[in-house]
Motif scaffolding. Structure first.
Motif, PDB file in Angstrom:
ATOM      1  N   GLU A  53      38.433  18.600  18.374  1.00  0.00           N
ATOM      2  CA  GLU A  53      37.624  19.802  18.147  1.00  0.00           C
ATOM      3  C   GLU A  53      36.132  19.475  18.300  1.00  0.00           C
ATOM      4  O   GLU A  53      35.394  20.186  18.971  1.00  0.00           O
ATOM      5  CB  GLU A  53      37.925  20.336  16.738  1.00  0.00           C
ATOM      6  CG  GLU A  53      37.105  21.527  16.330  1.00  0.00           C
ATOM      7  CD  GLU A  53      37.791  22.838  16.653  1.00  0.00           C
ATOM      8  OE1 GLU A  53      38.906  22.802  17.191  1.00  0.00           O
ATOM      9  OE2 GLU A  53      37.208  23.885  16.364  1.00  0.00           O
ATOM     10  N   GLN A  55      34.796  16.996  19.908  1.00  0.00           N
ATOM     11  CA  GLN A  55      34.497  16.663  21.299  1.00  0.00           C
ATOM     12  C   GLN A  55      34.266  17.921  22.109  1.00  0.00           C
ATOM     13  O   GLN A  55      33.340  17.997  22.920  1.00  0.00           O
ATOM     14  CB  GLN A  55      35.675  15.892  21.900  1.00  0.00           C
ATOM     15  CG  GLN A  55      35.429  14.414  21.983  1.00  0.00           C
ATOM     16  CD  GLN A  55      36.499  13.746  22.807  1.00  0.00           C
ATOM     17  OE1 GLN A  55      37.640  14.200  22.847  1.00  0.00           O
ATOM     18  NE2 GLN A  55      36.147  12.662  23.452  1.00  0.00           N
ATOM     19  N   LEU A  56      35.106  18.903  21.869  1.00  0.00           N
ATOM     20  CA  LEU A  56      34.998  20.166  22.604  1.00  0.00           C
ATOM     21  C   LEU A  56      33.680  20.863  22.284  1.00  0.00           C
ATOM     22  O   LEU A  56      32.974  21.324  23.190  1.00  0.00           O
ATOM     23  CB  LEU A  56      36.186  21.064  22.230  1.00  0.00           C
ATOM     24  CG  LEU A  56      36.237  22.436  22.877  1.00  0.00           C
ATOM     25  CD1 LEU A  56      36.241  22.311  24.381  1.00  0.00           C
ATOM     26  CD2 LEU A  56      37.478  23.178  22.414  1.00  0.00           C
ATOM     27  N   ILE A  57      33.330  20.900  20.999  1.00  0.00           N
ATOM     28  CA  ILE A  57      32.064  21.533  20.602  1.00  0.00           C
ATOM     29  C   ILE A  57      30.892  20.827  21.273  1.00  0.00           C
ATOM     30  O   ILE A  57      29.987  21.451  21.816  1.00  0.00           O
ATOM     31  CB  ILE A  57      31.909  21.509  19.062  1.00  0.00           C
ATOM     32  CG1 ILE A  57      32.963  22.396  18.406  1.00  0.00           C
ATOM     33  CG2 ILE A  57      30.513  21.962  18.660  1.00  0.00           C
ATOM     34  CD1 ILE A  57      33.023  22.280  16.914  1.00  0.00           C
ATOM     35  N   TYR A  59      30.937  19.065  23.965  1.00  0.00           N
ATOM     36  CA  TYR A  59      30.973  19.297  25.412  1.00  0.00           C
ATOM     37  C   TYR A  59      30.308  20.628  25.757  1.00  0.00           C
ATOM     38  O   TYR A  59      29.429  20.698  26.616  1.00  0.00           O
ATOM     39  CB  TYR A  59      32.432  19.281  25.874  1.00  0.00           C
ATOM     40  CG  TYR A  59      32.639  19.728  27.305  1.00  0.00           C
ATOM     41  CD1 TYR A  59      32.089  19.015  28.363  1.00  0.00           C
ATOM     42  CD2 TYR A  59      33.415  20.857  27.593  1.00  0.00           C
ATOM     43  CE1 TYR A  59      32.290  19.412  29.661  1.00  0.00           C
ATOM     44  CE2 TYR A  59      33.611  21.263  28.898  1.00  0.00           C
ATOM     45  CZ  TYR A  59      33.052  20.534  29.929  1.00  0.00           C
ATOM     46  OH  TYR A  59      33.242  20.942  31.213  1.00  0.00           O
ATOM     47  N   ILE A  60      30.714  21.698  25.073  1.00  0.00           N
ATOM     48  CA  ILE A  60      30.155  23.021  25.395  1.00  0.00           C
ATOM     49  C   ILE A  60      28.685  23.082  25.018  1.00  0.00           C
ATOM     50  O   ILE A  60      27.871  23.648  25.749  1.00  0.00           O
ATOM     51  CB  ILE A  60      30.977  24.131  24.691  1.00  0.00           C
ATOM     52  CG1 ILE A  60      32.407  24.109  25.225  1.00  0.00           C
ATOM     53  CG2 ILE A  60      30.345  25.495  24.940  1.00  0.00           C
ATOM     54  CD1 ILE A  60      33.293  25.179  24.689  1.00  0.00           C
ATOM     55  N   SER A  61      28.312  22.455  23.894  1.00  0.00           N
ATOM     56  CA  SER A  61      26.904  22.460  23.482  1.00  0.00           C
ATOM     57  C   SER A  61      26.018  21.801  24.530  1.00  0.00           C
ATOM     58  O   SER A  61      24.972  22.334  24.898  1.00  0.00           O
ATOM     59  CB  SER A  61      26.739  21.723  22.153  1.00  0.00           C
ATOM     60  OG  SER A  61      27.327  22.466  21.139  1.00  0.00           O
ATOM     61  N   LEU A  63      26.707  21.408  27.614  1.00  0.00           N
ATOM     62  CA  LEU A  63      26.746  22.259  28.811  1.00  0.00           C
ATOM     63  C   LEU A  63      25.685  23.351  28.720  1.00  0.00           C
ATOM     64  O   LEU A  63      24.921  23.584  29.651  1.00  0.00           O
ATOM     65  CB  LEU A  63      28.135  22.891  28.940  1.00  0.00           C
ATOM     66  CG  LEU A  63      28.322  23.806  30.138  1.00  0.00           C
ATOM     67  CD1 LEU A  63      28.998  23.060  31.256  1.00  0.00           C
ATOM     68  CD2 LEU A  63      29.116  25.034  29.778  1.00  0.00           C
ATOM     69  N   ILE A  64      25.609  23.991  27.558  1.00  0.00           N
ATOM     70  CA  ILE A  64      24.628  25.065  27.362  1.00  0.00           C
ATOM     71  C   ILE A  64      23.216  24.513  27.500  1.00  0.00           C
ATOM     72  O   ILE A  64      22.377  25.040  28.217  1.00  0.00           O
ATOM     73  CB  ILE A  64      24.817  25.713  25.972  1.00  0.00           C
ATOM     74  CG1 ILE A  64      26.140  26.472  25.936  1.00  0.00           C
ATOM     75  CG2 ILE A  64      23.662  26.652  25.655  1.00  0.00           C
ATOM     76  CD1 ILE A  64      26.517  26.948  24.557  1.00  0.00           C
ATOM     77  N   ARG A  65      22.986  23.396  26.789  1.00  0.00           N
ATOM     78  CA  ARG A  65      21.634  22.843  26.756  1.00  0.00           C
ATOM     79  C   ARG A  65      21.176  22.415  28.147  1.00  0.00           C
ATOM     80  O   ARG A  65      20.080  22.752  28.599  1.00  0.00           O
ATOM     81  CB  ARG A  65      21.577  21.653  25.806  1.00  0.00           C
ATOM     82  CG  ARG A  65      20.198  21.384  25.247  1.00  0.00           C
ATOM     83  CD  ARG A  65      20.286  20.573  23.993  1.00  0.00           C
ATOM     84  NE  ARG A  65      20.712  19.211  24.301  1.00  0.00           N
ATOM     85  CZ  ARG A  65      19.855  18.247  24.639  1.00  0.00           C
ATOM     86  NH1 ARG A  65      18.570  18.490  24.675  1.00  0.00           N
ATOM     87  NH2 ARG A  65      20.283  17.041  24.907  1.00  0.00           N
ATOM     88  N   THR A  67      22.363  23.277  31.076  1.00  0.00           N
ATOM     89  CA  THR A  67      22.228  24.401  32.014  1.00  0.00           C
ATOM     90  C   THR A  67      20.871  25.061  31.829  1.00  0.00           C
ATOM     91  O   THR A  67      20.163  25.350  32.802  1.00  0.00           O
ATOM     92  CB  THR A  67      23.343  25.433  31.774  1.00  0.00           C
ATOM     93  OG1 THR A  67      24.601  24.789  31.883  1.00  0.00           O
ATOM     94  CG2 THR A  67      23.271  26.547  32.804  1.00  0.00           C
ATOM     95  N   ALA A  68      20.495  25.284  30.556  1.00  0.00           N
ATOM     96  CA  ALA A  68      19.196  25.910  30.279  1.00  0.00           C
ATOM     97  C   ALA A  68      18.063  25.066  30.839  1.00  0.00           C
ATOM     98  O   ALA A  68      17.166  25.569  31.511  1.00  0.00           O
ATOM     99  CB  ALA A  68      19.026  26.110  28.776  1.00  0.00           C
TER     100      ALA A  68
END
Lengths: 179, 65
Positions: A53, A55-57, A59-61, A63-65, A67-68
């Motif tokens: 769980e 790791q997934l958080i 990963y997405i965090s 990704l967001i950072r 990308t921005a």
């Protein structure tokens, strides 16, 4: 796979134990090590689940950072790429517009831009000064400030003359229609 | 509900699960957008959400329990 033995994962274990049901389960395992394998397995699977769980958080965090950041940098770069072109154009513009009064006087001809005879006649009735300012503003597309610098007056004076000239033109054209 | 479960459901085309995931990360998105230009902020937000959806759809849950 998460290895509970790794000491560097202390932070992770703290977070895991911060959840009450996890802590209770852990204490039960410690209190009775001889207990069946079942409870041990449960604790282990819960840890693995918690780890996945996290790791997934993570990963997405990221990704967001990222990308921005990536897109922000990209738009900044695009802004920079276009700027030099603007600069060059500005330099050329300044060369073109600073070539002196005689040149723009000769170039700008009302006859070339106004097809309507009535409008042309109306323009001819304006004073020399008014015609000059309208020519700068509308034939050469200068800003009021730029026209003022060329004529050696203030922007306010140019604006005032322009307003008066336009008003004259409007009056004349509307009056012509009525008769 | 855990995020993993949500991701698994989203991978099975459960739209509400996908919405829930995006909503959960909303504070993170907002924080990341803080330092970007206001003019392009909305574009960047769209791209972030788009990439999130793509990432969730392709996330491998095999080595998780």
């Amino acid at each position: 796979m998460f290895r509970p033995t790794n000491l560097s994962n202390q932070k992770f274990l703290d977070a895991f134990l911060a959840q009450e049901d996890n802590q209770q389960l852990c204490q039960r395992v410690i209190a009775s090590p001889d207990d069946t394998q079942k409870r041990n397995d449960e604790l282990n699977s819960r840890i693995q689940e918690f780890y996945a769980e996290l790791q997934l958080i993570k990963y997405i965090s990221s990704l967001i950072r990222f990308t921005a950041i990536e897109l922000a940098v990209r738009t900044q770069k695009i802004g920079k790429v276009f700027q030099p072109t603007d600069e060059i154009e500005r330099v050329i513009d300044s060369f073109v517009s600073d070539t002196g009064k005689s040149e723009w006087e000769n170039k700008a001809k009302w006859e070339d831009v106004i097809a309507d005879k009535r409008v042309l006649d109306a323009v001819q009735t304006l004073t020399e000064k008014e015609r000059e300012i309208l020519a700068l503003l509308y034939l050469r597309n200068l800003k009021e400030v730029e026209a003022a610098t060329l004529l050696g007056t203030s922007q306010q004076a140019v604006s005032k003359t322009k307003k008066r000239a336009l008003l004259k033109l409007r009056k004349q054209l509307l009056g012509g229609e009525n008769t | 509900m855990s995020l993993l479960t949500l991701v698994k459901r989203a991978q099975n085309n459960d739209e509400s699960a996908m919405v829930e995931i995006i909503e959960r990360f909303e504070p993170k998105i907002r924080k990341s957008l803080k330092f970007t230009d206001i003019g392009v902020r909305e574009d960047i937000r769209q791209e972030i959400v788009f990439r999130m959806i793509r990432a969730v759809k392709t996330y491998s849950t095999k080595n998780c329990l």
